[in-house]
Design a protein around this motif. Structure first.
Motif, PDB file in Angstrom:
ATOM      1  N   ASP A 112      32.374  48.300  41.560  1.00  0.00           N
ATOM      2  CA  ASP A 112      32.107  49.189  42.700  1.00  0.00           C
ATOM      3  C   ASP A 112      30.739  48.912  43.323  1.00  0.00           C
ATOM      4  OD1 ASP A 112      34.553  50.292  42.317  1.00  0.00           O
ATOM      5  OD2 ASP A 112      33.842  52.085  41.277  1.00  0.00           O
ATOM      6  N   TYR A 161      40.394  53.343  48.220  1.00  0.00           N
ATOM      7  CA  TYR A 161      39.436  53.643  47.155  1.00  0.00           C
ATOM      8  C   TYR A 161      38.013  53.715  47.697  1.00  0.00           C
ATOM      9  CZ  TYR A 161      36.785  53.205  42.814  1.00  0.00           C
ATOM     10  OH  TYR A 161      35.909  53.414  41.773  1.00  0.00           O
ATOM     11  N   MET A 169      42.691  52.281  42.554  1.00  0.00           N
ATOM     12  CA  MET A 169      41.560  51.390  42.804  1.00  0.00           C
ATOM     13  C   MET A 169      42.016  50.036  43.348  1.00  0.00           C
ATOM     14  SD  MET A 169      39.368  52.320  39.371  1.00  0.00           S
ATOM     15  CE  MET A 169      38.189  51.002  39.578  1.00  0.00           C
TER      16      MET A 169
END
Length: 212
Positions: free
Chosen positions: A132, A104, A98
């Protein structure tokens, strides 16, 4: 006098004969008593031996069962610790992955597209964690372009997950969980199977360690 002597001799002979018969009978009775006593002793010894053997076998079986249970407990504990270790390492690798945002984000885009293809609904909602939700707008146009004719909405409410996404139909009846935790849950059985195979090569298990 001769007749008296003959009578005395006859009486003595008869007495000796009777005495001999009684002695023989007594000897036979004694032998029978000794044989019966010996047979009773032999049977008693056999019973005692059989009882001792049965007690010994039962004690052995109990020891074997206790050993098997102890070993099974140790194996279960070791298996669980290994599964937990694998999960921790996977989480560490996920965090490292990540950290590379470009890679990612491309991965998140693939997850959303693959999840959407698994749901027969034109209106979809994408759920992700707080970080996210902030990242995904960078690839949202690319996601929409990969899913023509589908209406996608990025949920404002963050999802409690390390990473990945959960995509569901607008009504929430159908969902595809591609979060880190969801994918890990699906992988848990094969992970445990692999660990078991490494712990017990050649199909060995505690059920036949002692009994063959």
């Amino acid at each position: 006098m001769s007749q008296v002597d003959d009578l005395e001799r006859a009486i003595l002979a008869r007495a000796e004969q009777l005495a001999r018969q009684y002695r023989e009978r007594a000897s036979r009775n004694r032998d029978n008593i000794l044989r019966e006593a010996a047979e009773r002793r032999r049977l008693r010894e056999q019973r005692e031996e059989a009882s001792a053997r049965a007690l010994g076998e039962r004690a052995f079986r109990q020891q074997v069962q206790a050993s098997e249970l102890k070993m099974q407990s140790q194996l279960d504990r070791t298996r669980w610790n290994l599964v937990q270790s694998v999960e921790r390492r996977l989480a560490e690798r996920m965090r490292l992955f990540m950290a590379d945002e470009d890679a990612y984000l491309a991965f998140l885009k693939e997850l959303i597209v693959a999840s959407a293809h698994a749901i027969e609904d034109d209106r979809l909602e994408v759920l992700a964690n707080t970080a996210d939700i902030k990242r995904l707008p960078r690839v949202w146009e690319a996601v929409a372009a990969a899913l023509p004719g589908r209406e996608l909405r990025l949920a404002d409410e963050p999802l409690a997950t390390l990473g990945g996404v959960l995509v569901r139909s607008a009504e929430g009846h159908i969902r595809v969980d591609n979060t880190f935790e969801g994918r890990l849950a699906r992988l848990a059985p094969p992970i445990a199977q692999v660990i078991s195979e490494r712990l017990l090569p050649s199909g060995l298990d505690t059920g036949n360690l002692f009994t063959g």
